[in-house]
Design a protein around this motif. Structure first.
Motif, PDB file in Angstrom:
ATOM      1  N   SER A  18       0.840  -1.193   0.000  1.00 55.20           N
ATOM      2  CA  SER A  18       0.000   0.000   0.000  1.00 55.20           C
ATOM      3  C   SER A  18       0.873   1.240   0.000  1.00 55.20           C
ATOM      4  O   SER A  18       2.064   1.178   0.292  1.00 55.20           O
TER       5      SER A  18
ATOM      6  N   GLN B  77      -3.558   3.838   0.753  1.00 51.10           N
ATOM      7  CA  GLN B  77      -4.286   3.163  -0.306  1.00 51.10           C
ATOM      8  C   GLN B  77      -3.632   1.849  -0.665  1.00 51.10           C
ATOM      9  O   GLN B  77      -2.417   1.774  -0.849  1.00 51.10           O
TER      10      GLN B  77
ATOM     11  N   THR C  94      -3.676   9.592   3.491  1.00 49.22           N
ATOM     12  CA  THR C  94      -4.442   8.505   2.916  1.00 49.22           C
ATOM     13  C   THR C  94      -3.563   7.274   2.768  1.00 49.22           C
ATOM     14  O   THR C  94      -2.430   7.366   2.321  1.00 49.22           O
TER      15      THR C  94
END
Lengths: 151, 298
Positions: free
Chosen positions: B174, B191, B189
């Protein structure tokens, strides 16, 4: 049935072209295919080559694309290309010079990949893949230039 | 009590700092605009990619022999974290917030018994994690997008991940970056990149996808085999663009605050300077007057 296809040419960096067209010919990986309104649903990979945009019977634009994907529906044709260059901007001598450099570098790089190990090898493999891609693209560009001269 | 000369020196020093922060703010503002335009221009491709991927992946996910980039390796043992930061500092909490989240993640994954690998992008990420997690850092990239982020750079990073992935170095991956909301707000964030989570994407993209059965040229497997690596590069590209916009936004806000603080400080120092000056004048006057008075009285 719609009368025109809404054609979009997009690269990762920007939207290159978005306009309604009468027909567009796309260099699919298994051969060129023309898209007219009402085409069946299709997803295809494309090879480096020239996209021809038709209005009526004549070609209004030729754009060289480096590869990517095309999504076709009865109403639209979307080409996701890695890069796009107007065909008339391709310069034969520049491409030939580029190809020469690429081909000159390939053998020594291949040799280094064969000898390297570990992290170095990773790095070299990436470089080699990029160089081989450059070679294919340059070849396709030359072909595009030749085609353009023929028209 | 500082002397008049000391005060004058501090005022001048704060003034020159203010000049620098004001200039940096202007530069950050113009870079921010460019970064936002670039992020905007990249959006159509990412959206259309998502649409194509959704119509393909939905069909492939259930099948045996689906590509590992989509369904995972089956293992969960090693997690690769890509931590995207900036090369330069003076951007407010931009890097600190990413690093905080990164540390939290690393500890969380390690306490879950997983092996963690780190790939940092940007000098600040490397420097910030080297001390605590140096042993986990597989590689650090710097000078990514020094002038402007290009798709080629994103693709090179993607290639690097793919070589590692195919070599079996990690199972899941990620990326941590700052999503740009506004110049004031950036959202850290996390992801997931590998395996690529399609379900959530498929729903949002389904509205745009045509209904019906697509023909595939060549086969679905082959298209997916090219689409997924390309998608990885696109995801990284998007993250880098968001990060670049966030960096400039954060810097602009930080420099705006700094300029304002410098202004306040100059006002305070100037007041102090004037008071001190006045006090000195008054003192001199008193001395003169009392001297004259003393003469007079005598």
């Amino acid at each position: 049935m719609p009368e025109q296809v809404s054609f979009e040419l997009v690269t990762p960096e920007r939207m290159v072209l978005s306009e309604p067209v009468d027909m567009v010919v796309v260099p699919g990986v298994e051969g060129d295919f023309g898209v007219l309104p009402g085409h069946s649903l299709l997803i295809s990979t494309i090879r480096p080559g020239t996209i021809a945009v038709y209005q009526g019977q004549s070609v209004t634009r030729r754009i060289f694309v480096v590869g990517g994907f095309a999504e076709v529906t009865p109403e639209r044709c979307t080409v996701l290309a890695d890069a796009a260059i107007p065909a008339e901007d391709l310069d034969r001598t520049a491409i030939e010079a580029e190809l020469q450099v690429v081909r000159g570098n390939l053998p020594s790089l291949r040799e280094r990949v064969a000898r390297a190990t570990g992290t170095d090898r990773e790095q070299l493999l990436i470089e080699l893949a990029a160089l081989e891609r450059d070679e294919r693209v340059a070849q396709a560009k030359l072909q595009a230039v030749a085609e353009l001269a023929g028209h | 009590m500082p002397s008049l000369k000391d005060l004058r020196t501090s005022i001048r020093s704060v003034q020159s700092t203010q000049k620098i922060t004001a200039a940096m703010k202007v530069v950050a503002a113009s870079r921010l605009r460019r970064a936002q335009e670039q992020a905007e221009a990249a959006r159509p491709y990412a959206q259309r990619m998502q649409r194509v991927l959704a119509s393909l992946a939905a069909r492939m996910a259930g099948m045996p022999g689906a590509p590992p980039l989509l369904v995972g390796t089956g293992g969960q043992a090693t997690h690769l974290l890509v931590i995207a930061t900036s090369d330069r500092g003076l951007a407010g909490g931009f890097n600190a917030s990413i690093l905080r989240e990164a540390r939290r993640r690393i500890r969380e994954l390690e306490s879950a018994g997983k092996r963690v690998m780190i790939l940092t992008i940007g000098r600040k990420g490397r420097d910030g994690l080297r001390r605590d997690f140096g042993r986990l850092i597989h590689d650090s990239l710097t000078d990514v997008g020094r002038r402007q982020i290009s798709f080629d750079e994103a693709r090179n990073i993607a290639e690097r991940l793919l070589v590692l992935f195919r070599g079996g170095s990690f199972d899941t991956c990620s990326i941590i970056y700052n999503r740009f909301r506004s110049a004031i707000t950036q959202i850290v964030t996390v992801q997931q990149l590998i395996p690529f989570p399609v379900e959530a994407e498929a729903e949002s993209a389904a509205s745009g996808a045509a209904t019906g059965v697509y023909e595939f040229e060549p086969s679905e497997e082959e298209i997916l085999g090219e689409l997924l690596p390309q998608n990885l590069a696109v995801q990284i590209y998007t993250a880098l663009l968001e990060n670049a916009a966030s960096e400039q936004g954060a810097r602009m806000t930080a420099m705006d605050n700094a300029t304002r603080n410098a202004g306040d400080m100059i006002a305070r120092l100037t007041l102090n300077y004037n008071r001190t000056r006045q006090a000195a004048i008054t003192k001199e006057l008193i001395e003169i007057i009392s001297g004259a008075e003393a003469l007079h009285a005598a």
